[in-house]
Design a protein around this motif. Structure first.
Motif, short mmCIF file in Angstrom:
data_model
loop_
_atom_site.label_atom_id
_atom_site.label_comp_id
_atom_site.label_asym_id
_atom_site.label_seq_id
_atom_site.Cartn_x
_atom_site.Cartn_y
_atom_site.Cartn_z
N CYS A 92 0.85 -1.19 0.00
CA CYS A 92 0.00 0.00 0.00
C CYS A 92 0.89 1.24 0.00
N HIS A 134 -9.10 -3.86 -1.86
CA HIS A 134 -8.16 -3.08 -1.06
C HIS A 134 -8.53 -1.59 -1.10
N HIS A 138 -10.10 1.27 1.69
CA HIS A 138 -9.60 2.62 2.01
C HIS A 138 -10.77 3.59 2.16
NI NI Z 1 -3.59 1.02 -0.16
#
Ligand code: NI
Length: 178
Positions: A92, A134, A138
């Motif tokens: 990330c 993913h 967020h």
């Molecule tokens: Ni990320």
């Protein structure tokens, strides 16, 4: 266009829940342009607006080797997730230098809008399935390291502290993150 600052874990602003986009105007297009420049400059394969401290439901992905297949997802939601799961390695841009395996549904279907508000639906598997889940995390204020054991989370924080100290001594190249 401008390169925006990417928030780094454990910044509390990464835990804000993003609100839906309702107006598809020049302001949104400027945000998309700035996020695109920011993602490519950081050598990332994905970026959620949350990561640049804009708490609106906007995600970019480009999983191509050539950095030429930009996908824009405004207001993405999962409409289906497979009961089968798969374990994939994740990284990330907000947790630089930390990579670990995360288990998620192997396939998902995502409904979203493009930059002009047109709805589309996309079946995702493999890396695309990992990446979109993913990034939607967020938008919901979740960072992938929170899916790891507490020990690994503590290690990730320690690693980031070390990096911050090292960075003050000079830049270095990073592998791609989401
Ligand atoms: Ni990320």
């Amino acid at each position: 266009m401008a390169i925006l600052t990417i928030l780094e874990y454990p910044d509390r602003r990464l835990h804000k829940v993003a609100r839906p986009v309702t107006t598809f105007d020049d302001r949104l297009h400027k945000l998309l342009a700035d996020m695109t420049e920011t993602m490519y400059a950081a050598n990332g394969v994905g970026l959620a607006a949350t990561q640049v401290d804009v708490h609106e439901r906007v995600v970019l992905l480009d999983l191509s080797e050539t950095r030429s297949e930009l996908r824009v997802f405004v207001n993405p939601t999962l409409t289906w997730a497979s009961p089968e799961t798969a374990e994939g390695e994740e990284g990330c841009l907000s947790v630089p230098g930390v990579f670990d395996k995360v288990t998620r549904p192997a396939k998902v279907r995502v409904r979203a809008q493009d930059a002009h508000g047109n709805e589309f639906e996309l079946e995702c598997e493999d890396r695309l399935a990992v990446a979109i889940q993913h990034e939607i995390d967020h938008l919901d204020g979740k960072v992938f390291v929170e899916k790891l054991s507490l020990l690994k989370q503590a290690r990730a924080r320690a690693k980031l502290r070390k990096r911050h100290m090292e960075r003050q001594r000079g830049p270095r190249r990073e592998p791609a993150g989401l």
